[in-house]
Design an enzyme around this catalytic site. Structure first.
Site, PDB file in Angstrom:
ATOM      1  N   HIS A   1       3.639   4.198  -4.784  1.00 24.91           N
ATOM      2  CA  HIS A   1       3.500   3.743  -3.705  1.00 24.91           C
ATOM      3  C   HIS A   1       4.232   4.536  -2.387  1.00 24.91           C
ATOM      4  O   HIS A   1       3.746   4.647  -1.194  1.00 24.91           O
ATOM      5  CB  HIS A   1       3.405   2.201  -3.211  1.00 24.91           C
ATOM      6  CG  HIS A   1       2.493   1.734  -4.275  1.00 24.91           C
ATOM      7  ND1 HIS A   1       2.610   0.364  -4.781  1.00 24.91           N
ATOM      8  CD2 HIS A   1       1.309   2.110  -4.760  1.00 24.91           C
ATOM      9  CE1 HIS A   1       1.529  -0.082  -5.448  1.00 24.91           C
ATOM     10  NE2 HIS A   1       0.671   0.924  -5.468  1.00 24.91           N
TER      11      HIS A   1
ATOM     12  N   GLU B   1     -13.271  -1.253  -7.903  1.00 23.41           N
ATOM     13  CA  GLU B   1     -12.505  -2.175  -8.882  1.00 23.41           C
ATOM     14  C   GLU B   1     -13.661  -2.719  -9.718  1.00 23.41           C
ATOM     15  O   GLU B   1     -14.720  -3.091  -9.358  1.00 23.41           O
ATOM     16  CB  GLU B   1     -11.818  -3.157  -8.189  1.00 23.41           C
ATOM     17  CG  GLU B   1     -11.144  -4.269  -9.094  1.00 23.41           C
ATOM     18  CD  GLU B   1     -10.433  -3.769 -10.192  1.00 23.41           C
ATOM     19  OE1 GLU B   1      -9.429  -3.018 -10.066  1.00 23.41           O
ATOM     20  OE2 GLU B   1     -10.407  -3.948 -11.528  1.00 23.41           O
TER      21      GLU B   1
ATOM     22  N   HIS C   1      -9.399   2.832  -8.809  1.00 20.38           N
ATOM     23  CA  HIS C   1      -9.038   1.788  -9.606  1.00 20.38           C
ATOM     24  C   HIS C   1      -8.081   0.966  -8.529  1.00 20.38           C
ATOM     25  O   HIS C   1      -6.722   1.233  -8.581  1.00 20.38           O
ATOM     26  CB  HIS C   1      -8.086   2.290 -10.807  1.00 20.38           C
ATOM     27  CG  HIS C   1      -8.968   3.170 -11.738  1.00 20.38           C
ATOM     28  ND1 HIS C   1      -9.318   4.531 -11.344  1.00 20.38           N
ATOM     29  CD2 HIS C   1      -9.553   2.817 -12.948  1.00 20.38           C
ATOM     30  CE1 HIS C   1     -10.215   5.015 -12.411  1.00 20.38           C
ATOM     31  NE2 HIS C   1     -10.294   3.771 -13.387  1.00 20.38           N
TER      32      HIS C   1
ATOM     33  N   ASP D   1      -5.848   5.781 -10.274  1.00 18.01           N
ATOM     34  CA  ASP D   1      -4.844   5.081 -11.008  1.00 18.01           C
ATOM     35  C   ASP D   1      -5.419   4.024 -12.184  1.00 18.01           C
ATOM     36  O   ASP D   1      -5.244   2.954 -11.804  1.00 18.01           O
ATOM     37  CB  ASP D   1      -3.744   4.081  -9.895  1.00 18.01           C
ATOM     38  CG  ASP D   1      -3.058   3.487 -10.248  1.00 18.01           C
ATOM     39  OD1 ASP D   1      -2.541   3.702 -11.411  1.00 18.01           O
ATOM     40  OD2 ASP D   1      -2.542   2.560  -9.701  1.00 18.01           O
TER      41      ASP D   1
ATOM     42  N   SER E   1      -1.895  -0.808  -3.742  1.00 20.88           N
ATOM     43  CA  SER E   1      -2.601   0.348  -2.927  1.00 20.88           C
ATOM     44  C   SER E   1      -3.404   0.069  -1.943  1.00 20.88           C
ATOM     45  O   SER E   1      -3.462   0.619  -0.944  1.00 20.88           O
ATOM     46  CB  SER E   1      -2.965   1.375  -3.991  1.00 20.88           C
ATOM     47  OG  SER E   1      -3.920   0.720  -4.848  1.00 20.88           O
TER      48      SER E   1
ATOM     49  N   GLY F   1     -14.665   3.192 -11.335  1.00 26.76           N
ATOM     50  CA  GLY F   1     -14.124   4.052 -10.475  1.00 26.76           C
ATOM     51  C   GLY F   1     -14.208   5.629 -10.802  1.00 26.76           C
ATOM     52  O   GLY F   1     -14.213   6.567  -9.699  1.00 26.76           O
TER      53      GLY F   1
HETATM   54  C1  LIG Z   1      -2.975   0.256 -12.581  1.00 34.03           C
HETATM   55  S1  LIG Z   1      -4.318  -0.907 -11.914  1.00 34.03           S
HETATM   56  C2  LIG Z   1      -4.548  -0.502 -10.136  1.00 34.03           C
HETATM   57  C3  LIG Z   1      -3.228  -0.703  -9.142  1.00 34.03           C
HETATM   58  C4  LIG Z   1      -3.512  -0.262  -7.970  1.00 34.03           C
HETATM   59  N1  LIG Z   1      -4.055   0.953  -7.708  1.00 34.03           N
HETATM   60  C5  LIG Z   1      -2.179  -0.462  -6.974  1.00 34.03           C
HETATM   61  O1  LIG Z   1      -1.402   0.766  -7.150  1.00 34.03           O
HETATM   62  O2  LIG Z   1      -1.986  -1.438  -6.498  1.00 34.03           O
HETATM   63  C6  LIG Z   1      -5.660  -0.370 -12.556  1.00 34.03           C
HETATM   64  C7  LIG Z   1      -6.862  -1.287 -12.256  1.00 34.03           C
HETATM   65  O3  LIG Z   1      -8.071  -0.528 -12.481  1.00 34.03           O
HETATM   66  C8  LIG Z   1      -9.027  -1.624 -12.856  1.00 34.03           C
HETATM   67  N2  LIG Z   1      -9.978  -0.801 -13.640  1.00 34.03           N
HETATM   68  C9  LIG Z   1     -10.102  -0.675 -15.002  1.00 34.03           C
HETATM   69  N3  LIG Z   1     -11.065   0.276 -15.416  1.00 34.03           N
HETATM   70  C10 LIG Z   1     -11.682   0.457 -14.283  1.00 34.03           C
HETATM   71  C11 LIG Z   1     -12.824   1.419 -14.049  1.00 34.03           C
HETATM   72  N4  LIG Z   1     -13.623   2.223 -15.016  1.00 34.03           N
HETATM   73  N5  LIG Z   1     -13.355   1.708 -12.536  1.00 34.03           N
HETATM   74  C12 LIG Z   1     -12.686   0.894 -11.632  1.00 34.03           C
HETATM   75  N6  LIG Z   1     -11.547   0.235 -11.871  1.00 34.03           N
HETATM   76  C13 LIG Z   1     -11.032  -0.064 -13.244  1.00 34.03           C
HETATM   77  C14 LIG Z   1      -8.211  -2.483 -13.495  1.00 34.03           C
HETATM   78  O4  LIG Z   1      -9.068  -3.805 -13.587  1.00 34.03           O
HETATM   79  C15 LIG Z   1      -7.019  -2.657 -12.753  1.00 34.03           C
HETATM   80  O5  LIG Z   1      -7.218  -3.550 -11.706  1.00 34.03           O
END
Ligand SMILES: C[S@@+](CC[C@H](N)C(=O)[O-])C[C@H]1O[C@@H](n2cnc3c(N)ncnc32)[C@H](O)[C@@H]1O
Length: 286
Positions: free
Chosen positions: A18, A120, A41, A166, A102, A146
């Site tokens: 971040h 998401e 993500h 991410d 994020s 994503g």
């Molecule tokens: C590491 S976390 C994201 C954290 C966020 N980017 C942050 O920095 O605050 C990963 C996220 O991706 C989501 N996720 C998993 N597979 C996904 C996909 N194929 N497309 C979009 N989101 C997905 C999960 O539910 C989770 O909320």
């Protein structure tokens, strides 16, 4: 989809990710022309550090918790302050209760002309995120895979863009998906800045990933890694990595100033180390 970011919100990896994110968005603000950030993500946007999940791990205490207790040198402070201010604004009474994810960090850095697209896939998380930004015309939350955004959503109509990728790394093959997704996205939108997060856990996977990126024809790729302990034989998150494609020309120097300070406070063991080097670019490091 079992991954729950709430267990990890505000940990050392989130802090480093971040802080880099704020530097990237702040750079986009240097021109008046509108930009779009695509967060592929996105998570839920705001995490309750007193909630059940965060309470089970308390990872935030050795991440953002340490940062907030540290007095940095003026040059480091200047670079880190925008991130700290966003975190503090979520906790106006001075007690650390909420950690911004994020999409919320990005939102705080948008000007009137700028936009955020947040994707998401987890149905419940996508609803939580949509509720957070309900009525906000600058943010579009989409319940969607994503990885698809790295194709059809590019290039953004604003032409100036940052794509944050991410993924949770909960299933095998995520490094391959990241490298393939980048190659696909870069073909459609070569002028964008891309920030790809990855765990430094299994060194052979990281080495293969970097080798795959070296073999692309993408001209500018910066690797950044910050370790909190030397690589351990068991699968543990020993460090946090981010690949930045088309970084602002200021970024590498900023990170070379920031990382020694961050490494000092986030490391679990001394001399854990960090890397900021070009894996493709005018100044490729050996
Ligand atoms: C590491 S976390 C994201 C954290 C966020 N980017 C942050 O920095 O605050 C990963 C996220 O991706 C989501 N996720 C998993 N597979 C996904 C996909 N194929 N497309 C979009 N989101 C997905 C999960 O539910 C989770 O909320």
């Amino acid at each position: 989809m079992n991954y729950r970011h709430a267990y990890h919100a505000g940990n050392f990896a989130d802090v480093v990710k971040h802080v880099i994110l704020t530097r990237l968005v702040l750079y986009l603000q240097r021109k008046d022309q509108a930009f779009r950030v695509i967060d592929t993500h996105a998570g839920i946007g705001r995490y309750d550090l007193q909630g059940v999940e965060a309470g089970k791990t308390n990872e935030w205490q050795s991440g953002v918790g340490r940062l907030l207790e540290t007095k940095f040198d003026a040059s480091v402070e200047a670079l880190i302050k925008p991130y700290i201010e966003i975190v503090r604004a979520e906790n106006a009474d001075g007690k650390m209760r909420h950690y911004p994810g994020s999409p919320l960090i990005i939102r705080r850095l948008l000007r009137r002309q700028d936009r955020l697209s947040a994707l998401e896939l987890h149905p419940h998380d996508a609803d939580t995120l949509a509720a957070l930004f309900a009525g906000d015309i600058q943010v579009r939350v989409t319940k969607l895979d994503g990885w698809l955004a790295m194709g059809a959503h590019l290039p953004p109509k604003e032409k100036r863009g940052l794509i944050l990728v991410d993924p949770p790394f909960e299933i095998a093959g995520e490094f391959d998906r990241l490298a393939e997704g980048l190659a696909r996205a870069h073909k459609r939108y070569s002028g964008g800045t891309y920030a790809l997060w990855y765990p430094v856990k299994d060194l052979s996977e990281v080495r293969n990933f970097v080798a795959a990126l070296r073999q692309t024809n993408i001209p500018k790729i910066l690797r950044t890694e910050l370790m909190i302990r030397p690589p351990s034989p068991e699968p543990r998150l020993d460090g946090t990595g981010m690949i930045i494609v088309n970084p602002p020309f200021t970024l590498a120097d900023e990170l070379r100033l920031l990382f020694p300070a961050l490494s000092k406070i986030l490391s679990e063991e001394t001399n854990a180390g960090f890397t900021v080097d070009w894996i493709r670019g005018e100044q490729v490091d050996a």
